[in-house]
Design a protein around this motif. Structure first.
Motif, short mmCIF file in Angstrom:
data_model
loop_
_atom_site.label_atom_id
_atom_site.label_comp_id
_atom_site.label_asym_id
_atom_site.label_seq_id
_atom_site.Cartn_x
_atom_site.Cartn_y
_atom_site.Cartn_z
N THR A 276 71.24 74.95 116.86
CA THR A 276 71.09 76.39 116.70
C THR A 276 71.81 77.15 117.81
OG1 THR A 276 68.96 76.11 115.60
CG2 THR A 276 69.40 78.27 116.51
N GLY A 277 71.91 76.56 118.98
CA GLY A 277 72.69 77.19 120.04
C GLY A 277 74.18 77.10 119.80
N LEU A 278 74.61 76.02 119.13
CA LEU A 278 76.05 75.79 118.93
C LEU A 278 76.60 76.50 117.70
CD1 LEU A 278 77.85 72.42 119.43
CD2 LEU A 278 78.26 73.71 117.35
N LEU A 279 75.93 76.35 116.55
CA LEU A 279 76.51 76.82 115.30
C LEU A 279 76.67 78.34 115.21
CD1 LEU A 279 77.66 76.05 112.57
CD2 LEU A 279 75.33 75.98 111.65
N PRO A 280 75.65 79.16 115.58
CA PRO A 280 75.87 80.61 115.51
C PRO A 280 77.03 81.09 116.37
CG PRO A 280 73.54 80.13 115.68
CD PRO A 280 74.26 78.83 115.93
N LEU A 281 77.19 80.51 117.56
CA LEU A 281 78.32 80.92 118.40
C LEU A 281 79.64 80.53 117.76
CD1 LEU A 281 78.33 82.38 121.20
CD2 LEU A 281 76.11 81.56 120.45
N ALA A 282 79.69 79.35 117.11
CA ALA A 282 80.91 78.94 116.42
C ALA A 282 81.24 79.90 115.29
CB ALA A 282 80.73 77.52 115.89
N ALA A 283 80.23 80.25 114.49
CA ALA A 283 80.46 81.18 113.38
C ALA A 283 80.87 82.55 113.89
CB ALA A 283 79.19 81.28 112.53
N TRP A 284 80.19 83.01 114.93
CA TRP A 284 80.48 84.35 115.46
C TRP A 284 81.91 84.43 116.00
CZ3 TRP A 284 77.45 86.86 120.10
CH2 TRP A 284 77.86 88.19 120.25
N SER A 285 82.29 83.48 116.83
CA SER A 285 83.60 83.57 117.47
C SER A 285 84.72 83.53 116.42
CB SER A 285 83.78 82.44 118.48
OG SER A 285 83.67 81.17 117.86
N ALA A 286 84.60 82.64 115.43
CA ALA A 286 85.66 82.52 114.43
C ALA A 286 85.74 83.75 113.54
CB ALA A 286 85.43 81.27 113.58
N THR A 287 84.60 84.20 113.02
CA THR A 287 84.64 85.33 112.10
C THR A 287 84.94 86.65 112.82
OG1 THR A 287 82.21 85.50 112.23
CG2 THR A 287 83.15 84.24 110.40
N ALA A 288 84.49 86.80 114.07
CA ALA A 288 84.79 88.01 114.82
C ALA A 288 86.29 88.11 115.07
CB ALA A 288 84.03 88.03 116.14
N TYR A 289 86.92 87.01 115.41
CA TYR A 289 88.36 87.00 115.63
C TYR A 289 89.11 87.31 114.34
CZ TYR A 289 92.99 84.83 115.76
OH TYR A 289 94.32 84.57 115.61
N LEU A 290 88.77 86.60 113.26
CA LEU A 290 89.48 86.80 111.99
C LEU A 290 89.23 88.19 111.42
CD1 LEU A 290 88.80 83.31 110.37
CD2 LEU A 290 90.96 84.12 111.32
N ALA A 291 87.99 88.68 111.54
CA ALA A 291 87.69 90.03 111.04
C ALA A 291 88.43 91.09 111.86
CB ALA A 291 86.19 90.28 111.08
N GLY A 292 88.58 90.84 113.16
CA GLY A 292 89.35 91.77 113.99
C GLY A 292 90.80 91.86 113.55
N VAL A 293 91.39 90.71 113.22
CA VAL A 293 92.76 90.71 112.69
C VAL A 293 92.81 91.43 111.35
CG1 VAL A 293 94.64 89.24 111.87
CG2 VAL A 293 93.37 88.59 113.91
N HIS A 294 91.80 91.22 110.51
CA HIS A 294 91.75 91.88 109.21
C HIS A 294 91.72 93.40 109.36
CE1 HIS A 294 89.95 93.42 105.45
NE2 HIS A 294 90.52 92.37 104.87
N LEU A 295 90.88 93.89 110.26
CA LEU A 295 90.77 95.34 110.46
C LEU A 295 92.09 95.95 110.87
CD1 LEU A 295 87.33 95.56 112.33
CD2 LEU A 295 87.80 96.24 109.97
N GLN A 296 92.82 95.26 111.76
CA GLN A 296 94.05 95.85 112.29
C GLN A 296 95.28 95.53 111.44
OE1 GLN A 296 94.26 95.64 116.84
NE2 GLN A 296 92.58 94.23 116.41
N SER A 297 95.44 94.27 111.04
CA SER A 297 96.68 93.86 110.40
C SER A 297 96.64 93.96 108.88
CB SER A 297 97.02 92.41 110.80
OG SER A 297 97.18 92.31 112.19
#
Length: 511
Positions: A276-297
């Motif tokens: 539970t400590g590992l998986l949410p951080l993995a999901a957050w970091s990946a989707t936050a990065y990809l969603a940030g690219v989506h918003l801008q690009s």
């Protein structure tokens, strides 16, 4: 922690010391996420390859996660405050180097050095904090503030990065660290005292080397294969990495004082807590990065507007982190852990309606961050406490250290593994003109059809990553439902005292 200290109410010095310590903690957390919105600007300025872009994002988390436990032992032996001062100074130098890096290779190197320095800060800051607050209840409150500050730092990282990039060049996201570093180095000698503990055994240097090299070689192979296809060199690196990690795991079982006590995973409650400590951080970091690219690009939003959209999710996460301890007192840790995973899964699945249409998507993004933020906040608050309370008191320090290490490794693995999955899908489905969306969009005279194909391929990768991470959270929620009994050592309140003792006396976690 000095067990001989007489319990006394903390004075002004203790609270000022806590305030000073929170500065470096915020920096370590914030630098794990500050590039999520900044990467399009970094890519535009330095033109990194697809795998270099992923290394820029996640080498920091790998360095922090792979060295946390080792630096906990070093601080015990040679002095926590000394290590904390050295770590903060190196963090400042590395931040300046990253800001002025002329190319992706040096930026990766300085990000790695920032991660090494960051690994010295968290366990040392907690131990120094424990010296300031000798009363157990006030110490627990101070550690709660420490944890909330870490969560807030990670949550506001994208917003801070977006704000800076709307006014300055990309290197400003690293230079902002310097005032905090200088202020800490001036104040710490007056507010904080040295802390040493008598610790049996010594840090096994070969274990540190095997864990760090094994992780880096394995992830290098995955990312390089995703970005450019499999090669003999990539396969060799992957095999070497897996062998190194296997050797590391085998060696830990034979050492009298291992870096990671794998026998702790025999307890199912502990295992669920660490995942539970590992998986949410993995999901957050990946989707936050990809969603940030989506918003801008994809949607074409300015970086400032994209940064403003992160505020609701960050606010929900921070508030949830603060109120969860009181909520857990009512519903128990078992219910909190299960709720955590289903909230994160629901939030991730709300990203699926995002499309390549530039006129739609911000509403779904905000809803996703709010719903997932509830789960992320619960995860930050209960993981370390649940892990610690699931094991005997004499093993609480190892449990807390593993909880923190799992968080940091999860942050890095999200970008490395899930980010590589998105890269692979873009390479397979995109117009085959460049390795990433931003590189493709910078090609002069690009036909509208190619632009549409590139954006559609990127959105497909985002959808697959969100769906994969969401499915994993659903599976872990079901596992928690089955594995954690309604009345267990990991679901009561017994862990609070153990957690306080662990974080004070060993390289404990902050969450």
């Amino acid at each position: 922690m000095n067990d001989q200290c007489v319990s006394r109410p903390p004075g002004l010095r203790a609270w000022l010391g806590l305030l000073a310590t929170l500065g470096p903690v915020l920096l370590v957390a914030m630098d794990g996420s500050v590039l999520f919105l900044a990467m399009p600007k970094v890519t535009e300025a330095l033109s990194p390859s697809a795998d270099q872009a992923l290394w820029i994002l996640d080498v920091y988390g790998f360095a922090v996660g792979s060295l946390l436990v080792a630096f906990g032992g070093i601080g015990d032996r040679y002095g926590r405050l000394r290590l904390l001062m050295i770590g903060v100074a190196v963090f400042g130098v590395a931040s300046a180097g990253a800001a002025l890096a002329p190319g992706p290779e040096l930026l990766i190197a300085f990000r790695a050095l920032m991660g090494v320095a960051g690994a010295t800060l968290l366990p040392s800051a907690l131990a120094v904090l424990s010296e300031l607050f000798t009363d157990r209840r006030r110490r627990a409150r101070a550690i709660g503030i420490f944890a909330a500050a870490f969560a807030a730092g990670f949550a506001i990282g994208p917003f801070v990065g977006g704000q800076l990039l709307s006014r300055f060049w990309w290197g400003s996201v690293f230079l902002i660290n310097l005032p905090v570093v200088l202020l800490f180095l001036v104040l710490a000698p007056f507010l904080l005292r040295e802390v040493r503990t008598v610790r049996a055994g010594r840090v096994d240097a070969l274990s540190v080397l095997l864990s760090a090299a094994g992780l880096l070689l394995t992830i290098y192979a995955i990312k390089h294969a995703a970005a450019e296809g499999p090669t003999a060199a990539t396969a060799a690196a992957g095999v070497a990495g897996v062998v190194g990690l296997g050797w590391f795991a085998r060696r830990q079982r034979r050492l009298e004082h291992p870096l990671i006590d794998f026998s702790l995973f025999h307890d199912r409650v502990f295992t669920v807590a660490i995942i539970t400590g590992l998986l949410p951080l993995a999901a957050w970091s990946a989707t936050a990065y990809l969603a940030g690219v989506h918003l801008q690009s994809v949607q074409g939003l300015p970086v400032l507007d994209a940064a403003l959209l992160t505020i609701p999710g960050a606010a929900v996460l921070t508030v949830t982190c603060v109120v969860t301890p009181a909520l857990v007192g009512r519903i128990g840790r078992r219910a909190a852990l299960i709720t955590c995973h289903f909230c994160v899964a629901a939030g991730l699945l709300l990203l699926l309606p995002l499309s390549a249409d530039a006129s739609a998507g911000t509403g779904w993004y905000i809803a996703s961050t709010i719903v997932a933020g509830l789960g992320y906040g619960v995860s930050f608050s209960v993981v370390a406490d649940t892990a610690v309370s699931a094991v005997p008191p004499e093993r609480a320090g190892s449990a807390a250290a593993l909880a923190e290490t799992g968080n940091e490794i999860g942050n890095a693995l999200g970008i490395a593994l899930l980010g590589s999955l998105a890269t692979l899908l873009f390479r397979l489905q995109g117009p085959d003109l460049a390795d990433t969306l931003n590189e493709t969009l910078r090609i002069p005279g690009l036909a509208p059809e190619a632009i549409g194909d590139a954006k559609a391929a990127f959105v497909t990768g985002l959808h697959v990553v969100a769906a994969t991470a969401g499915a994993l959270h659903i599976a872990l929620g079901v596992l928690a439902l089955r594995w954690i009994p309604k009345s267990s050592p990991g679901t009561g309140d017994a862990g609070e005292e153990h957690l306080v003792e662990a974080t004070g006396g060993e390289s404990g976690g902050v969450r």
